[in-house]
Scaffold this motif. Structure first.
Motif, PDB file in Angstrom:
ATOM      1  N   TYR A 140       1.333   6.246  -6.111  1.00  0.00           N
ATOM      2  CA  TYR A 140       0.502   6.331  -4.891  1.00  0.00           C
ATOM      3  C   TYR A 140      -0.976   6.169  -5.238  1.00  0.00           C
ATOM      4  N   SER A 141      -1.452   6.941  -6.211  1.00  0.00           N
ATOM      5  CA  SER A 141      -2.860   6.856  -6.588  1.00  0.00           C
ATOM      6  C   SER A 141      -3.186   5.466  -7.109  1.00  0.00           C
ATOM      7  N   ALA A 161      -3.352   3.067  -4.268  1.00  0.00           N
ATOM      8  CA  ALA A 161      -4.547   3.377  -3.488  1.00  0.00           C
ATOM      9  C   ALA A 161      -5.793   2.829  -4.174  1.00  0.00           C
ATOM     10  N   SER A 162      -5.801   2.868  -5.515  1.00  0.00           N
ATOM     11  CA  SER A 162      -6.984   2.384  -6.217  1.00  0.00           C
ATOM     12  C   SER A 162      -7.151   0.881  -6.020  1.00  0.00           C
ATOM     13  N   PRO A 185       7.309  -0.092  -0.171  1.00  0.00           N
ATOM     14  CA  PRO A 185       6.752  -0.177   1.183  1.00  0.00           C
ATOM     15  C   PRO A 185       6.303   1.187   1.707  1.00  0.00           C
ATOM     16  N   ASP A 186       7.021   2.234   1.330  1.00  0.00           N
ATOM     17  CA  ASP A 186       6.713   3.567   1.841  1.00  0.00           C
ATOM     18  C   ASP A 186       5.311   3.988   1.419  1.00  0.00           C
ATOM     19  N   GLY A 233       2.655   1.783   2.992  1.00  0.00           N
ATOM     20  CA  GLY A 233       2.407   2.080   4.401  1.00  0.00           C
ATOM     21  C   GLY A 233       1.557   3.324   4.600  1.00  0.00           C
ATOM     22  N   TYR A 234       1.664   4.274   3.670  1.00  0.00           N
ATOM     23  CA  TYR A 234       0.849   5.484   3.786  1.00  0.00           C
ATOM     24  C   TYR A 234      -0.617   5.211   3.445  1.00  0.00           C
ATOM     25  N   ILE A 235      -0.882   4.119   2.726  1.00  0.00           N
ATOM     26  CA  ILE A 235      -2.265   3.854   2.328  1.00  0.00           C
ATOM     27  C   ILE A 235      -2.913   2.808   3.233  1.00  0.00           C
ATOM     28  N   SER A 261       4.999   8.782 -11.138  1.00  0.00           N
ATOM     29  CA  SER A 261       4.574   9.705 -10.089  1.00  0.00           C
ATOM     30  C   SER A 261       3.171   9.369  -9.600  1.00  0.00           C
ATOM     31  N   TYR A 262       2.414   8.587 -10.381  1.00  0.00           N
ATOM     32  CA  TYR A 262       1.059   8.262  -9.932  1.00  0.00           C
ATOM     33  C   TYR A 262       1.004   6.939  -9.190  1.00  0.00           C
TER      34      TYR A 262
END
Lengths: 461, 589
Positions: free
Chosen positions: A280-281, A284-285, A318-319, A322-324, A277-278
């Motif tokens: 994304y974070s 992003a890091s 990719p999703d 793409g958000y980052i 679940s992390y």
């Protein structure tokens, strides 16, 4: 002198656990000595009272419960940094693998770099010209941007990345010499890494390239560390040494899979498609380490490459990417099958920073107008094409026929270009207007009359 | 307050989740400082002698056994002058101050308050010794920025008689300006600032009905899907659909008095862009730099995830504080999905039972708690103020059936669905007119009749009707092409094209098109329908539509927005329409 703990409580996947340990810190590095005397490295990822869980970078095969010594090093994972990095090859944990020995370290830095303060950031605005029409005209790369290539298995993403590295230059600056490449391979095959190495060598870029290689057969923990080492090196070269750094990271899909494997061995609750679940974070890091800082001359530009599983752009990798990231270059299998290289799908591709780095004062005044109109007109083509498959090309209205023609010409003359063919921005933009002039003037509603008067060369309506 | 002697110590560490032991369990949601570095954290659960703390900074380097300093107080932010024009992190620390202290990268363990406690503000007192005051009553005013007059209020729970009030002059945010003496003789100092726990909604006297829109200057929003002042709206959309641009546009041009812009788990460069741009751009009404009415909260995607969870409460508390001064505040949250994911991440580390897509089961109630803090209210001192919430949602894979979008939809009454296929065609804002809706429209109708024009509802309905007819005609066109349609249907397609390309589409980066005043929006609607009516009459008499199209009048109307933006009189375009119609009519006479 630090204590060496003998024996382990548990081994699970790439994790080991020790009991009765005191005073170790979260994220601390440890050295693990096996029965045969060989050494491995690990990092603390969980503390539960006196029980400590470590991830082992090189994997746990061959480790036994009884005769394993663990010594905590009292410091987090760091990587050695100096200008000597250039021209060298390292593994995923930052150890040299080119046989040239350790580098002389000016300093060592924690690989989990702290976040750039948004206040200190400088908004990226200098356009990097890649000499590739489809990118320069409609999806411009900006210095300090993070722009991934979304590809599929078998598409020409490596060739495209190599071509961008070969041809990229910034307009109107004289600091080409300060341009360096950090190449980070994660779980790719040896021949792919070789391809890049050869290509960098041929274009004379090898001397200003730093490579961090984690091959498909290397341990997954190293795969998770590799981009962090690479980005720490990139930040150092950019913000301490003033280089313009282009970081090519391939393949993010394998990185994410390593993350998933690692997460499941920790027994974490999985999120979509089993990824943690992390994620994304975590992504992003990495991605957010691109950028520019006020008053510092260098820059970090990021070009991650990922292969979309099953060409599915809504897949979590990719999703979330793409958000980052600030846009994406999407490769299209349709175009590749038509023999178009580079097969850049113009419509789904996007550069979010383009609007502020192109046009008046940056590139050419008509650049944003052209780009806008190309998108709008090209998006009409698919309608005409699907209609043609139903009723046949002959039955199409004059307007639809023109769109069909425009679409084909655009794909074969504009998007399509040679692997060793750099096009200047003027060539690209002028070609764009020539192709738009296939269409009647009244169809070009995105552009003001003034711009059309200057660039429209068509005759119809 | 924190002391140097504490029985509490770190027992376990798992990412940002710290298990603390050493004494009786700590109150839930109270603030603690963890470790020698004194990292900031909040107690999320307690059981027996163990408390679980989430910390707002990276936990690397913490060891078990390090001390933990409890404060026994909830997490609060200091509210007062100095917020406007500033940029803060998720727990309200000023980022420009952090830059001065720590350099370009954010380092750990910097514990500073939101406000500059040394700066002197020029204060005009509104109360004098012997005045009786009640909670929420303004007692002093300061010029906070060129656009915002800061009205310092008596804390909501306090009332009594003013004693020892100072005269007008220059004071810091922590100097006592007066004392409130309660009936029992307790004296409480009043300062320019007050602490408020971020997770507690600030009180107001009562909710008022929502009867006026937030005028945004964005055509598709103002005419088709308006949001009321004090209402809440969601912007869901896949990546690249333009959520952030829409948020930026609303922050720039909407007619709110104040903007709180919350960058929650988004890109660092976007915050930089807002900072840079809003210093340059001028408010169309007052002519002042937009930054003078803006407060930024930034928890970029690489900043600690636990602070992301807190950031929306920090932003909301600030918004409510200015609402209580009688301002209309718009809170932009970009993106609430990142907040929900932070919730999920923490929940996973706490080993809670997961619900749908492993989000925690309390996701809907947390979302409701957030959106319900929006509202148009009578404040405690009988002023009208509002908080409008506009939350971006980033659904995974662009799929609106995922839990965050679904649950958000239950708590907002305005839904601007962004569409990937519109974005691919560079139709921006990519708000899909078939799937978006606004439940506020009927409540706002009296306002629209008065301010947009009596004929507005009728025009709007006809525009929607034409778009709907086009959608169904397109089904046929897809199969057999547009050539075979009769002229009256072709006319619908041509007109709908003008509506889509000319009216609904709006170029955020075009100097003259980025914002459109209501009068020009109405003029466009009238003109498009005027052309349609005239054309239908011609077509009805058997004149081929092609002739009218060839005059270029449809293309002209598509580009009319640029002309109107530059200040061209709508009457000129009306004349063009009439001339075109007349020309065709005469040619066929």
């Amino acid at each position: 002198m630090r204590i060496e703990y003998t024996g382990l409580a548990e081994i699970n996947g790439s994790l080991i656990a020790l009991d009765d340990v005191e005073g170790v810190a979260y994220d601390e590095l440890a050295e693990i000595t096996l029965r045969d005397g060989s050494r491995r490295h690990g990092r603390v990822i969980l503390i539960d009272g006196k029980r400590v869980v470590l991830e082992v970078f090189e994997g746990t095969s061959g480790i036994d419960l009884k005769e394993t010594g663990t010594r905590f090093l009292g410091k987090p994972m760091t990587v050695a940094l100096s200008e000597e990095l250039l021209g060298r090859v390292f593994d995923g944990t930052g150890r040299p693998i080119d046989g040239l020995g350790e580098i002389y370290a000016e300093e060592r830095r924690d690989i989990n770099g702290p976040a750039i303060n948004p206040v200190s950031r400088e908004y990226p605005q200098s356009c990097i010209l890649t000499g590739i029409s489809s990118i320069d005209a409609t999806c411009s790369l900006i210095r300090g941007q993070k722009l991934p290539i979304f590809s599929g298995a078998g598409l020409a993403h490596n060739e495209l990345a190599a071509q961008i590295v070969r041809q990229a230059h910034v307009i109107g600056t004289g600091d080409e010499a300060k341009f360096v490449i950090v190449f980070c391979a994660m779980g790719i095959k040896n021949d792919t890494a070789d391809f890049f190495r050869r290509d960098f060598a041929e274009s004379g870029a090898l001397g200003r390239t730093v490579m961090f290689l984690n091959m498909a057969s290397d341990p997954i923990i190293e795969r998770i560390l590799a981009p962090r080492c690479a980005l720490t090196a990139a930040e150092y070269l950019a913000f301490d040494r003033g280089y313009h750094v282009l970081v090519v990271m391939t393949d993010m899909t394998f990185y994410c899979e390593a993350l998933r494997e690692f997460s499941s061995s920790k027994g974490e609750i999985p999120s979509r498609k089993g990824y943690p679940s992390y994620m994304y974070s975590d992504l992003a890091s990495l991605y957010e380490r691109a950028g520019l800082i006020h008053g510092k001359p260098g820059s970090v530009t990021l070009m991650p490459i990922l292969t979309m599983p099953g060409d599915d752009i809504s897949h979590p990798i990719p999703d979330l990417t793409g958000y980052i990231t600030e846009g994406q270059i999407v490769l299209s299998r349709d175009l590749a099958q038509k023999g178009v290289y580079p097969p850049v799908g113009i419509l789904p591709s996007l550069s979010r920073l383009m609007k502020d780095g192109t046009g008046k004062g940056f590139t050419r005044d008509d650049h944003p107008d052209l780009s806008n109109q190309l998108f709008a007109s090209y998006s009409e083509v698919s309608g005409a094409r699907s209609l043609a498959t139903v009723i046949g090309e002959d039955e199409l209205s004059q307007r639809d026929k023109l769109y069909l023609k425009f679409g084909n010409e655009l794909e074969h003359r504009f998007i399509n270009q040679g692997m060793y063919e750099p096009r200047s921005l003027d060539e690209t933009l002028d070609l764009g207007w020539r192709l738009l002039s296939i269409l009647p003037r009244s169809e070009l509603s995105r552009v003001s009359d003034k711009v059309l008067d200057a660039h429209y060369t068509g005759t119809a309506g | 307050m924190e002391t140097n002697n504490t029985p509490y110590y770190i027992y376990g560490i798992n990412g940002p989740v710290i298990r603390v032991r050493g004494g009786r369990s700590l109150p839930r949601m109270s603030l603690v400082y963890v470790g020698e570095q004194r990292l900031f954290g909040e107690v999320v659960s307690s059981a027996g002698d163990e408390s679980v703390v989430q910390i707002y900074e990276d936990s690397g380097g913490l060891s078990s056994g390090e001390p933990v300093f409890p404060t026994m107080e909830p997490m609060s932010i200091r509210l007062g002058p100095g917020l406007v024009g500033g940029i803060f992190d998720g727990i309200g620390r000023p980022l420009s101050q952090i830059e001065r202290l720590a350099g370009d990268f954010i380092s750990k363990g910097i514990n500073i308050g939101a406000l500059d406690e040394e700066k002197k503000w020029s204060v005009r007192m509104l109360v004098h010794d012997g005045d009786t005051v009640h909670g929420g009553q303004p007692f002093a005013v300061t010029e906070e920025s060129g656009m915002v007059e800061h009205r310092s209020m008596v804390p909501p729970t306090l009332s009594g008689t003013i004693r020892d009030a100072v005269g007008d002059g220059n004071y810091t945010v922590v100097e006592p300006l007066a004392y409130v003496e309660s009936e029992r003789g307790e004296r409480t100092p009043l300062t320019l600032s007050q602490l408020w726990p971020v997770r507690t909604p600030r009180p107001f006297s009562r909710r008022l009905p929502i009867d006026r829109p937030l005028v945004t200057g964005q055509r598709v929003i103002d005419t088709l899907f308006p949001v009321g002042k004090g209402g809440s709206a969601a912007i869901p959309g896949p990546f690249g659909a333009g959520k952030t641009v829409v948020q930026h546009q609303l922050a720039k041009w909407s007619d709110a008095d104040m903007i709180v812009y919350l960058g929650c788990g988004e890109r660092g460069n976007e915050m930089t862009q807002v900072l840079d741009e809003f210093r340059e751009l001028r408010d169309p009404r007052s002519g002042r730099p937009l930054m003078e009415r803006t407060i930024l909260i930034a928890n970029t995607s690489n900043m600690p995830v636990a602070a992301r969870e807190a950031s929306i409460y920090t932003g909301m508390t600030i918004a409510e504080y200015y609402r209580d001064m009688g301002y209309h505040v718009a809170l932009m949250a970009d993106s609430t999905s990142r907040w929900a994911e932070a919730l999920r991440e923490i929940s996973g580390r706490l080993e809670e039972m997961p619900a749908e897509e492993s989000f925690p089961a309390y996701l809907p109630s947390r979302l409701a708690g957030f959106y319900e803090r929006a509202g148009y209210v009578d404040t405690l001192s009988d002023m009208e103020g509002s908080v409008t919430v506009i939350g971006a949602v980033s659904p995974q894979g662009g799929d609106f059936s995922e839990p965050v979008t679904q649950n958000t939809q239950r708590f907002v009454r305005c839904f601007w669905a962004l569409d990937r296929s519109l974005a691919y065609a560079r139709h921006f804002p990519s708000i899909n007119w078939n799937t978006s809706y606004s439940e506020y429209y009927n409540d706002l109708l009296p306002w629209y009749r008065k301010n947009f024009g009596e004929d507005f509802p009728e025009l709007r309905e006809r525009i929607i009707g034409l778009l709907n007819e086009e959608t169904s005609l397109n089904e046929i066109v897809k199969l057999i092409g547009s050539d075979v349609l009769p002229d009256d249907q072709k006319l619908i397609i041509e007109t709908a094209r003008v509506i889509r390309e000319g009216f609904l589409q709006q170029n955020a980066f075009h100097e003259h098109d980025t914002y459109m005043v209501p009068a020009n929006q109405m003029a466009m609607l009238r003109l498009i329908l005027h052309l349609y009516d005239g054309a239908r009459q011609l077509v009805g008499t058997g004149i081929p539509l092609r002739q009218l199209v060839e005059t270029g009048i449809f293309a002209d109307l598509e580009r009319m927005k640029f002309g109107l933006g530059e200040g061209t009189d709508p009457a000129e375009f009306e004349k063009q329409v009439d001339d075109a119609l007349e020309q065709v009519r005469r040619a066929n006479a």
